[in-house]
Scaffold this active site. Structure first.
Site, PDB file in Angstrom:
ATOM      1  N   GLU A  31       0.805  -1.214   0.000  1.00  0.00           N
ATOM      2  CA  GLU A  31       0.000   0.000   0.000  1.00  0.00           C
ATOM      3  C   GLU A  31       0.835   1.259   0.000  1.00  0.00           C
ATOM      4  OE1 GLU A  31      -3.544  -1.982   2.652  1.00  0.00           O
ATOM      5  OE2 GLU A  31      -2.914   0.060   3.027  1.00  0.00           O
ATOM      6  N   CYS A  85       3.325   8.450   1.478  1.00  0.00           N
ATOM      7  CA  CYS A  85       3.928   7.445   2.343  1.00  0.00           C
ATOM      8  C   CYS A  85       4.086   6.162   1.518  1.00  0.00           C
ATOM      9  CB  CYS A  85       2.997   7.235   3.533  1.00  0.00           C
ATOM     10  SG  CYS A  85       3.563   5.973   4.672  1.00  0.00           S
ATOM     11  N   CYS A 121       6.727  -7.329   6.686  1.00  0.00           N
ATOM     12  CA  CYS A 121       7.936  -6.902   7.395  1.00  0.00           C
ATOM     13  C   CYS A 121       8.375  -8.033   8.314  1.00  0.00           C
ATOM     14  CB  CYS A 121       7.650  -5.650   8.210  1.00  0.00           C
ATOM     15  SG  CYS A 121       9.112  -5.057   9.100  1.00  0.00           S
ATOM     16  N   CYS A 137       7.214  -6.248  15.143  1.00  0.00           N
ATOM     17  CA  CYS A 137       6.896  -5.382  16.289  1.00  0.00           C
ATOM     18  C   CYS A 137       5.477  -5.712  16.774  1.00  0.00           C
ATOM     19  CB  CYS A 137       7.001  -3.913  15.904  1.00  0.00           C
ATOM     20  SG  CYS A 137       8.664  -3.467  15.370  1.00  0.00           S
ATOM     21  N   CYS A 156       2.273  -3.631  15.582  1.00  0.00           N
ATOM     22  CA  CYS A 156       2.180  -3.213  14.181  1.00  0.00           C
ATOM     23  C   CYS A 156       1.492  -4.271  13.324  1.00  0.00           C
ATOM     24  CB  CYS A 156       3.586  -2.932  13.660  1.00  0.00           C
ATOM     25  SG  CYS A 156       3.656  -2.609  11.885  1.00  0.00           S
ATOM     26  N   CYS A 168       0.191   5.660   8.254  1.00  0.00           N
ATOM     27  CA  CYS A 168       1.385   4.925   7.852  1.00  0.00           C
ATOM     28  C   CYS A 168       1.785   3.932   8.938  1.00  0.00           C
ATOM     29  CB  CYS A 168       2.540   5.895   7.659  1.00  0.00           C
ATOM     30  SG  CYS A 168       2.306   6.984   6.286  1.00  0.00           S
TER      31      CYS A 168
HETATM   32  N1  SAH Z   1       9.636  -0.042   9.685  1.00  0.00           N
HETATM   33  C1  SAH Z   1       9.784   1.341   9.859  1.00  0.00           C
HETATM   34  C2  SAH Z   1       8.845   2.172   9.004  1.00  0.00           C
HETATM   35  C3  SAH Z   1       7.430   1.702   8.870  1.00  0.00           C
HETATM   36  S1  SAH Z   1       6.475   1.785  10.318  1.00  0.00           S
HETATM   37  C4  SAH Z   1       9.681   1.711  11.330  1.00  0.00           C
HETATM   38  O1  SAH Z   1       9.260   0.873  12.117  1.00  0.00           O
HETATM   39  O2  SAH Z   1      10.061   2.832  11.681  1.00  0.00           O
HETATM   40  C5  SAH Z   1       6.150   3.545  10.461  1.00  0.00           C
HETATM   41  C6  SAH Z   1       5.784   4.014  11.870  1.00  0.00           C
HETATM   42  O3  SAH Z   1       4.471   3.570  12.249  1.00  0.00           O
HETATM   43  C7  SAH Z   1       6.745   3.464  12.928  1.00  0.00           C
HETATM   44  O4  SAH Z   1       7.148   4.490  13.825  1.00  0.00           O
HETATM   45  C8  SAH Z   1       5.880   2.447  13.630  1.00  0.00           C
HETATM   46  O5  SAH Z   1       6.342   2.170  14.917  1.00  0.00           O
HETATM   47  C9  SAH Z   1       4.516   3.109  13.588  1.00  0.00           C
HETATM   48  N2  SAH Z   1       3.409   2.205  13.905  1.00  0.00           N
HETATM   49  C10 SAH Z   1       3.322   0.884  13.684  1.00  0.00           C
HETATM   50  N3  SAH Z   1       2.164   0.379  14.180  1.00  0.00           N
HETATM   51  C11 SAH Z   1       1.498   1.421  14.737  1.00  0.00           C
HETATM   52  C12 SAH Z   1       0.249   1.544  15.424  1.00  0.00           C
HETATM   53  N4  SAH Z   1      -0.539   0.505  15.633  1.00  0.00           N
HETATM   54  N5  SAH Z   1      -0.103   2.774  15.859  1.00  0.00           N
HETATM   55  C13 SAH Z   1       0.699   3.856  15.640  1.00  0.00           C
HETATM   56  N6  SAH Z   1       1.872   3.799  15.012  1.00  0.00           N
HETATM   57  C14 SAH Z   1       2.290   2.579  14.558  1.00  0.00           C
HETATM   58 FE1  SF4 Z   2       8.211  -3.551  10.588  1.00  0.00          FE
HETATM   59 FE2  SF4 Z   2       6.006  -2.529  11.636  1.00  0.00          FE
HETATM   60 FE3  SF4 Z   2       8.159  -2.856  13.157  1.00  0.00          FE
HETATM   61 FE4  SF4 Z   2       8.156  -0.948  11.251  1.00  0.00          FE
HETATM   62  S1  SF4 Z   2       6.839  -1.023  13.064  1.00  0.00           S
HETATM   63  S2  SF4 Z   2       9.787  -2.447  11.712  1.00  0.00           S
HETATM   64  S3  SF4 Z   2       6.895  -1.971   9.696  1.00  0.00           S
HETATM   65  S4  SF4 Z   2       6.987  -4.509  12.183  1.00  0.00           S
END
Ligand code: SAH
Ligand code: SF4
Length: 356
Positions: free
Chosen positions: A92, A105, A112, A116, A119, A332
């Site tokens: 996306e 974005c 990924c 995390c 996420c 994002c």
């Molecule tokens: N992998 C990279 C970039 C993609 S994620 C990273 O982790 O930085 C982009 C941002 O969205 C990151 O700061 C991530 O922690 C945040 N993010 C992921 N899941 C989220 C959620 N449920 N609510 C708010 N932010 C979230």
């Molecule tokens: Fe991957 Fe989501 Fe963690 Fe970013 S926040 S590194 S997209 S698992």
């Protein structure tokens, strides 16, 4: 049948190679690049290329390999597009119009591998890296539906950009050299892949680096972000300092607020100590609901304010993420939720073997 190769994502030398059977390939590569990186996808419209060259290109290549499969718009102008690169594995990208600029974005991977806990992308597992052409293709897909020029790019969609380092850096160079975007308008967000942050610092590309910190305590960060077991907070901070020293740019620390987990006042105080002394900005991101099975919640507004005020009183530059496109789940970093389960899941969530 494998997908027809795409020209978007190729640099001048590679385009000249693709045009090697044409008369004066270097000149043709320059002409072709001008069209491709202005978003033209129809070879017939590339009027300064001779007809036989256009025809030969059309027989062997497509301009962009991206296929749009879905589009959702929210009333605040945010548009989310779902696309694939010919293999049906969807990713996306999001158009983010603001009063003063238009941003987008972009995704860097399908899924990924970082896993995390908060996420949606991470919870869905990992399928593959995107190519530089697929990264640029997202920009042009969004540009084709944006009434205004997209001047800013954030690599904050699906995936961890620094795990797809060569294609991500190539795409940034193409944005700079061919599309004419300033690296200062490009932000890469990383979970904290320390050796790649150091490498990026040496690329002579003064892009804006955002680091997803999300907690000041290693025990908590370990449980939220498995990558912390490999590169703990102190190492991430020292790589961030190196980045600032090498590029002269501020680093942004993204800080996710999850009720009772990361929003405690002692962490606000620790955070102020950590970022003191080098040019940085803290961007607070209230947790957007994702069903993680862990009962994570967004803190109440009063608690978010308290966290923010604590940082401000300790002299930290703080912003709060502008939230857009909520109703279409376009924020994002959590783009996969709406089509969760569609990845091939060739790897499971949190596969740290990819870091070795
Ligand atoms: N992998 C990279 C970039 C993609 S994620 C990273 O982790 O930085 C982009 C941002 O969205 C990151 O700061 C991530 O922690 C945040 N993010 C992921 N899941 C989220 C959620 N449920 N609510 C708010 N932010 C979230
Ligand atoms: Fe991957 Fe989501 Fe963690 Fe970013 S926040 S590194 S997209 S698992």
């Amino acid at each position: 049948m494998p997908p027809t190769p795409a020209l978007l994502g190729l640099d001048r030398a590679e385009l000249a190679e693709a045009l090697s059977s044409a008369d004066r390939p270097a000149l043709r590569a320059r002409q072709l690049a001008r069209w491709l990186y202005a978003g033209e996808t129809d070879f017939e419209k590339m009027s300064d290329l001779p007809a036989d060259v256009r025809e030969a290109l059309g027989e062997r290549y497509v301009a962009s390999g991206l296929v749009e499969t879905r589009r959702v718009e929210s009333e605040d102008g945010v548009v989310k597009v779902l696309a694939h690169g010919g293999d049906e594995e969807s990713f996306e990208c999001v158009l983010l119009p603001y009063a003063d600029r238009v941003s987008c974005c972009l995704s860097t991977q399908v899924g990924c591998p970082m896993g995390c806990a908060f996420c949606a992308t991470g919870l869905g597992g990992f399928d593959r890296n995107l190519s530089a052409g697929e990264i640029l293709g997202q920009y042009f897909l969004l540009q084709s539906i944006s009434p205004r020029r997209i001047s800013h790019v954030v690599y904050m969609g699906m995936g961890e950009p620094l795990l797809n380092y060569p294609e991500v850096v190539k795409s940034i160079r193409l944005f700079k050299q061919e599309v004419g975007l300033s690296p200062r308008h490009i932000t890469v967000s990383t979970v904290g892949i320390v050796p790649r942050i150091r490498e990026l610092a040496q690329e002579n590309l003064p892009i804006h680096l955002a680091i997803s910190l999300h907690s000041t305590k290693d025990e908590i960060r370990n449980s939220l972000m498995p990558v912390n077991q490999k590169w703990p907070i102190s190492e991430v901070l020292s790589a961030a300092k190196e980045y600032v020293n090498a590029t002269g740019r501020k680093v942004t620390f993204e800080y996710l607020l999850i009720e009772g987990v990361t929003d405690t006042i002692d962490q606000a105080e620790d955070l102020a100590t950590m970022v003191r002394g080098f040019p940085s900005l803290v961007n607070l991101i209230p947790f957007n609901y994702v069903s993680t099975g862990q009962g994570f919640k967004r803190p109440a507004p009063s608690r978010i304010t308290q966290f923010r005020r604590t940082l401000e009183s300790l002299g930290v530059n703080v912003t709060q993420r502008r939230e857009r496109g909520h109703r279409i789940a376009a924020a994002c970093g959590q783009l996969a939720g709406v089509h969760g389960g569609r990845f091939a899941r060739r790897r499971s969530p949190s596969d740290l073997s990819v870091l070795s």
